[in-house]
Structures are given as structure tokens and as C-alpha cells.
Motif scaffolding. Structure first.
Motif, PDB file in Angstrom:
ATOM      1  N   PHE A  49      39.251  37.376  51.128  1.00  0.00           N
ATOM      2  CA  PHE A  49      39.871  37.196  49.800  1.00  0.00           C
ATOM      3  C   PHE A  49      39.384  38.104  48.982  1.00  0.00           C
ATOM      4  CE2 PHE A  49      36.961  33.655  50.445  1.00  0.00           C
ATOM      5  CZ  PHE A  49      35.918  33.931  49.254  1.00  0.00           C
ATOM      6  N   TRP A  50      38.202  38.769  49.066  1.00  0.00           N
ATOM      7  CA  TRP A  50      37.736  39.834  48.357  1.00  0.00           C
ATOM      8  C   TRP A  50      38.749  40.995  48.089  1.00  0.00           C
ATOM      9  CZ3 TRP A  50      37.008  44.257  50.640  1.00  0.00           C
ATOM     10  CH2 TRP A  50      36.800  44.352  51.991  1.00  0.00           C
ATOM     11  N   LYS A  51      39.461  41.200  49.169  1.00  0.00           N
ATOM     12  CA  LYS A  51      40.325  42.419  49.249  1.00  0.00           C
ATOM     13  C   LYS A  51      41.470  42.069  48.210  1.00  0.00           C
ATOM     14  CE  LYS A  51      39.863  43.545  54.319  1.00  0.00           C
ATOM     15  NZ  LYS A  51      40.443  43.624  55.487  1.00  0.00           N
ATOM     16  N   LEU A  52      41.808  40.830  47.975  1.00  0.00           N
ATOM     17  CA  LEU A  52      43.011  40.489  46.823  1.00  0.00           C
ATOM     18  C   LEU A  52      42.409  40.030  45.734  1.00  0.00           C
ATOM     19  CD1 LEU A  52      45.341  38.584  49.440  1.00  0.00           C
ATOM     20  CD2 LEU A  52      45.562  40.987  48.491  1.00  0.00           C
ATOM     21  N   ARG A  67      41.721  41.710  42.661  1.00  0.00           N
ATOM     22  CA  ARG A  67      42.487  42.169  41.750  1.00  0.00           C
ATOM     23  C   ARG A  67      43.921  41.376  41.252  1.00  0.00           C
ATOM     24  NH1 ARG A  67      40.116  45.170  37.705  1.00  0.00           N
ATOM     25  NH2 ARG A  67      38.341  46.711  38.620  1.00  0.00           N
ATOM     26  N   ALA A  68      44.125  40.845  42.493  1.00  0.00           N
ATOM     27  CA  ALA A  68      45.518  40.080  42.427  1.00  0.00           C
ATOM     28  C   ALA A  68      45.327  38.730  41.720  1.00  0.00           C
ATOM     29  CB  ALA A  68      46.247  40.074  43.795  1.00  0.00           C
ATOM     30  N   TYR A  69      44.340  38.257  42.002  1.00  0.00           N
ATOM     31  CA  TYR A  69      44.046  36.646  41.640  1.00  0.00           C
ATOM     32  C   TYR A  69      43.040  36.578  40.321  1.00  0.00           C
ATOM     33  CZ  TYR A  69      39.870  36.255  44.701  1.00  0.00           C
ATOM     34  OH  TYR A  69      38.696  36.342  44.889  1.00  0.00           O
ATOM     35  N   SER A  70      42.179  37.742  39.929  1.00  0.00           N
ATOM     36  CA  SER A  70      41.456  37.533  39.184  1.00  0.00           C
ATOM     37  C   SER A  70      41.559  37.104  37.881  1.00  0.00           C
ATOM     38  CB  SER A  70      40.551  38.868  39.156  1.00  0.00           C
ATOM     39  OG  SER A  70      39.375  38.959  37.986  1.00  0.00           O
ATOM     40  N   PRO A  71      42.967  37.732  37.136  1.00  0.00           N
ATOM     41  CA  PRO A  71      43.322  37.342  35.803  1.00  0.00           C
ATOM     42  C   PRO A  71      43.562  35.831  35.851  1.00  0.00           C
ATOM     43  CG  PRO A  71      44.619  39.364  36.291  1.00  0.00           C
ATOM     44  CD  PRO A  71      43.666  38.889  37.902  1.00  0.00           C
ATOM     45  N   GLY A  72      44.208  35.332  36.889  1.00  0.00           N
ATOM     46  CA  GLY A  72      44.497  33.672  36.724  1.00  0.00           C
ATOM     47  C   GLY A  72      42.979  32.933  36.676  1.00  0.00           C
ATOM     48  N   VAL A  73      42.020  33.446  37.615  1.00  0.00           N
ATOM     49  CA  VAL A  73      40.752  32.746  37.679  1.00  0.00           C
ATOM     50  C   VAL A  73      40.081  32.872  36.459  1.00  0.00           C
ATOM     51  CG1 VAL A  73      38.701  32.824  38.989  1.00  0.00           C
ATOM     52  CG2 VAL A  73      40.604  32.958  40.261  1.00  0.00           C
ATOM     53  N   GLN A  74      40.037  34.061  35.857  1.00  0.00           N
ATOM     54  CA  GLN A  74      39.449  34.238  34.570  1.00  0.00           C
ATOM     55  C   GLN A  74      39.943  33.073  33.310  1.00  0.00           C
ATOM     56  OE1 GLN A  74      38.971  38.472  33.281  1.00  0.00           O
ATOM     57  NE2 GLN A  74      39.136  38.836  35.461  1.00  0.00           N
ATOM     58  N   GLU A  75      41.498  32.992  33.178  1.00  0.00           N
ATOM     59  CA  GLU A  75      41.867  32.424  32.388  1.00  0.00           C
ATOM     60  C   GLU A  75      41.692  30.945  32.573  1.00  0.00           C
ATOM     61  OE1 GLU A  75      44.024  32.283  28.844  1.00  0.00           O
ATOM     62  OE2 GLU A  75      43.666  33.921  30.036  1.00  0.00           O
ATOM     63  N   TYR A  76      41.810  30.344  34.019  1.00  0.00           N
ATOM     64  CA  TYR A  76      41.074  29.002  34.432  1.00  0.00           C
ATOM     65  C   TYR A  76      39.728  28.770  33.909  1.00  0.00           C
ATOM     66  CZ  TYR A  76      40.124  24.862  37.335  1.00  0.00           C
ATOM     67  OH  TYR A  76      39.640  23.558  37.459  1.00  0.00           O
ATOM     68  N   VAL A  77      38.822  29.666  33.967  1.00  0.00           N
ATOM     69  CA  VAL A  77      37.369  29.533  33.746  1.00  0.00           C
ATOM     70  C   VAL A  77      37.372  29.451  32.119  1.00  0.00           C
ATOM     71  CG1 VAL A  77      35.162  30.891  33.351  1.00  0.00           C
ATOM     72  CG2 VAL A  77      36.406  30.714  35.609  1.00  0.00           C
ATOM     73  N   GLU A  78      38.000  30.164  31.299  1.00  0.00           N
ATOM     74  CA  GLU A  78      38.101  30.239  29.925  1.00  0.00           C
ATOM     75  C   GLU A  78      38.814  28.738  29.542  1.00  0.00           C
ATOM     76  OE1 GLU A  78      40.227  32.305  26.161  1.00  0.00           O
ATOM     77  OE2 GLU A  78      40.658  33.148  28.219  1.00  0.00           O
ATOM     78  N   ALA A  79      39.668  28.169  30.123  1.00  0.00           N
ATOM     79  CA  ALA A  79      40.404  26.940  29.680  1.00  0.00           C
ATOM     80  C   ALA A  79      39.242  25.826  29.997  1.00  0.00           C
ATOM     81  CB  ALA A  79      41.649  26.529  30.250  1.00  0.00           C
ATOM     82  N   ALA A  80      38.569  25.910  31.369  1.00  0.00           N
ATOM     83  CA  ALA A  80      37.787  24.742  31.772  1.00  0.00           C
ATOM     84  C   ALA A  80      36.524  24.752  30.885  1.00  0.00           C
ATOM     85  CB  ALA A  80      37.472  25.032  33.228  1.00  0.00           C
ATOM     86  N   THR A  81      36.016  25.820  30.725  1.00  0.00           N
ATOM     87  CA  THR A  81      34.576  25.990  29.837  1.00  0.00           C
ATOM     88  C   THR A  81      34.947  25.353  28.167  1.00  0.00           C
ATOM     89  OG1 THR A  81      35.058  28.340  29.459  1.00  0.00           O
ATOM     90  CG2 THR A  81      33.380  27.581  31.063  1.00  0.00           C
ATOM     91  N   PHE A  82      36.180  25.665  27.770  1.00  0.00           N
ATOM     92  CA  PHE A  82      36.692  25.496  26.420  1.00  0.00           C
ATOM     93  C   PHE A  82      36.770  23.969  26.199  1.00  0.00           C
ATOM     94  CE2 PHE A  82      40.089  26.325  22.865  1.00  0.00           C
ATOM     95  CZ  PHE A  82      39.033  26.221  22.032  1.00  0.00           C
TER      96      PHE A  82
END
Length: 289
Positions: free
Chosen positions: A131-134, A136-151
Motif C-alpha cells: 500500500f505504500w505504492k499508493l 499519495r492517493a490516500y494520504s490526504p484523506g488519512v491526514q484529514e481523519y487524523v486531524e478530526a480524530a485528534t481534534f
């Protein structure tokens, strides 16, 4: 009784049965060996270089097509995660001292729905693969989820949701027999850097509503995150995204500090003037510049 000359004459004779048999066997062996060599020479090669290259190219083309299709599905899942995680963040921004429990309960339920409906789809696409090959495809969504969860976690407990706890929540989504998808350190830190922007907006809103103590708590928390990340980022290998976000993060921390300091300065001035009206906290200008 044979005489020696007669024996030699008989052996050397071409009509001798021994010589005839020997010649016949030799001739047959030559014929057989010749036939075998001809059959080997005429037999076509089962694997040629050309056919091997064609098969290899066809297999690689099929792999790329499958990877591109998977990438499109992953991008769609990441986009859905981003949109719905932002909705959770907007929900949390409605928090006040009067509706804190109600707002957080709704936001946490929405965050759980993001995990069950959209993160789970991403996990099914990526678990058990490279999954590391992809990323760049899923990183923006994961970052946003991290932001919401930590918030949500900060507003609930005043503490930071760490990476281990975050990944533990994703394990039930994965097949135990396959390597699970886990959020990597880089995406976690990038999401954490974005968190300070939301904390800045929350602090400004709490100051406007007169909740200076909560705003100061946000200020200390944001300052601690920035200080810790300044120790980590120099060890990262030329990650331009993280370095850019660190600059934005510093601006957010300074805005929170300036807003809190402005309230204290204005409060001191009102105290010197003998005013006890707390309305000076209302409408404190947003320190955006």
C-alpha cells in the motif's frame, strides 16, 4: 582342420557372417544417430525469447491496469474520508460551555461513521498489498481523519490522541489473516500539523465567547505540539510538505498567543479604569495578520 592361411583368408573375406553382421550393426547405428539428430534439429523450441518477452509484457501491462483501477478507487475513498472528516471538524467548532457534551457526542458518532463507512473501504482496498505504492492517493484523506480524530480527543479530554491508539481503532476493520493497513508516522505528523490551524480557530471563537481559560489551554497545547515537532522535523529526509506545514503551524500558534495576550492587555486596561463589565471579551478582533 584349418590351416592359418586359409583362416586368414576366410576372416578377411567380405562374405564372412561375422564381418557382415558387424558392418550391418554399424550402418544401423549411424542411421539411428542421424535420424535422432535430424529430429532434434527439426523440433521447434517450446520457449523462445520473443514469446517470453510478450508474456512478460502482457503480465506487466495487466498489473499496471489493475494498479490504476485500484488507485482510482483509493482516491475516491480518500476523497470521501476528507469530506466527511471536515464535517466532523465543523461540528466540533460549534462547541461552547453550554453544549459541550451534546456537540462532542454528535461529533464522535460522526467520526465513528467515517471509520466504519469510508476508512473500512480504504482498508479493504489496501490491506495485504504494497500500500505504500499508493500512499499519495490516500494520504490526504488519512491526514484529514487524523486531524478530526485528534481534534475530538483534545476537546473531550484535553490530551493528544497518539498514533498507537489511532491505529488500534483501525485493527477491527482488517482481516486478521492479512497484514492490516496502519497509518504511518508521516501522515500522522502531517495531520497533527493541520490540527493547530483548527485549534487556532477554536481558540479565537472561545475568546469571543468569554472562555479565556479554555483559550489559554488551547494555546499551551498548541505550543507544546509545535515545540515537540521542531525536534522531529529536522530528522526527516527532505519532506517539503512537513516543512511547509511547520511554517503554517508557527503562524497559528502565534495567532493564539497574540489573541490571548490581547485579552489580558485589554482586561488590565479595563481593570485600571475601574470597569467590572466582562463584555470587553466579546468581539475581540481576529488576529489574522
Amino acid at each position: 582342420m584349418f590351416h592359418a592361411p586359409a583362416l586368414r583368408s576366410w576372416i578377411s573375406s567380405s562374405r564372412s557372417p561375422i564381418i557382415m553382421a558387424s558392418k550391418s550393426k554399424t550402418h544401423r547405428l549411424h542411421q539411428l544417430s542421424g535420424t535422432a539428430l535430424q529430429s532434434i534439429a527439426k523440433r521447434p523450441r517450446t520457449i523462445t525469447t520473443e514469446s517470453y518477452m510478450k508474456d512478460a509484457f502482457a503480465n506487466y501491462a495487466g498489473y499496471l491496469n489493475e494498479l490504476n483501477e485500484k488507485r482510482e478507487r483509493v482516491v475516491k475513498a480518500s476523497r470521501d474520508i476528507t469530506i466527511n472528516s471536515k464535517k466532523v471538524i465543523f461540528q466540533v467548532h460549534r462547541i461552547s460551555r453550554d453544549n459541550k457534551e451534546e456537540v462532542l457526542k454528535k461529533a464522535e458518532a460522526d467520526l465513528e461513521a467515517v471509520k466504519d463507512q469510508y476508512i473500512s473501504r480504504l482498508v479493504k482496498e489496501l490491506q495485504g498489498t504494497d500500500f505504500w505504492k499508493l500512499r499519495r492517493a490516500y494520504s490526504p484523506g488519512v491526514q484529514e481523519y487524523v486531524e478530526a480524530a485528534t481534534f475530538c480527543k483534545f476537546c473531550r479530554t484535553g490530551t493528544l490522541l497518539d498514533l498507537e491508539e489511532l491505529n488500534a481503532g483501525l485493527l477491527p476493520l482488517s482481516d486478521p489473516a492479512i497484514e492490516p493497513l496502519q497509518i504511518n508516522v508521516l501522515d500522522y505528523l502531517l495531520g497533527l500539523a493541520d490540527l493547530t490551524g483548527e485549534l487556532m480557530r477554536l481558540a479565537i471563537g472561545r475568546i469571543s465567547d468569554g472562555e479565556l481559560e479554555f483559550a489559554e489551554k488551547i494555546c499551551r497545547f498548541s505550543r507544546d505540539i509545535y515545540r515537540e515537532l521542531t525536534l522531529v522535523v529536522p530528522l526527516m529526509d527532505n519532506n517539503s510538505d512537513m516543512k511547509t506545514k511547520m511554517d503554517t503551524m508557527l503562524q497559528s500558534v502565534l495567532k493564539i498567543e497574540n489573541a490571548c495576550l490581547s485579552v489580558h492587555v485589554i482586561g488590565s486596561e479595563y481593570t485600571l479604569l475601574g470597569s467590572s463589565d466582562p463584555s470587553f471579551l466579546m468581539g475581540v478582533p481576529d488576529m489574522q495578520s
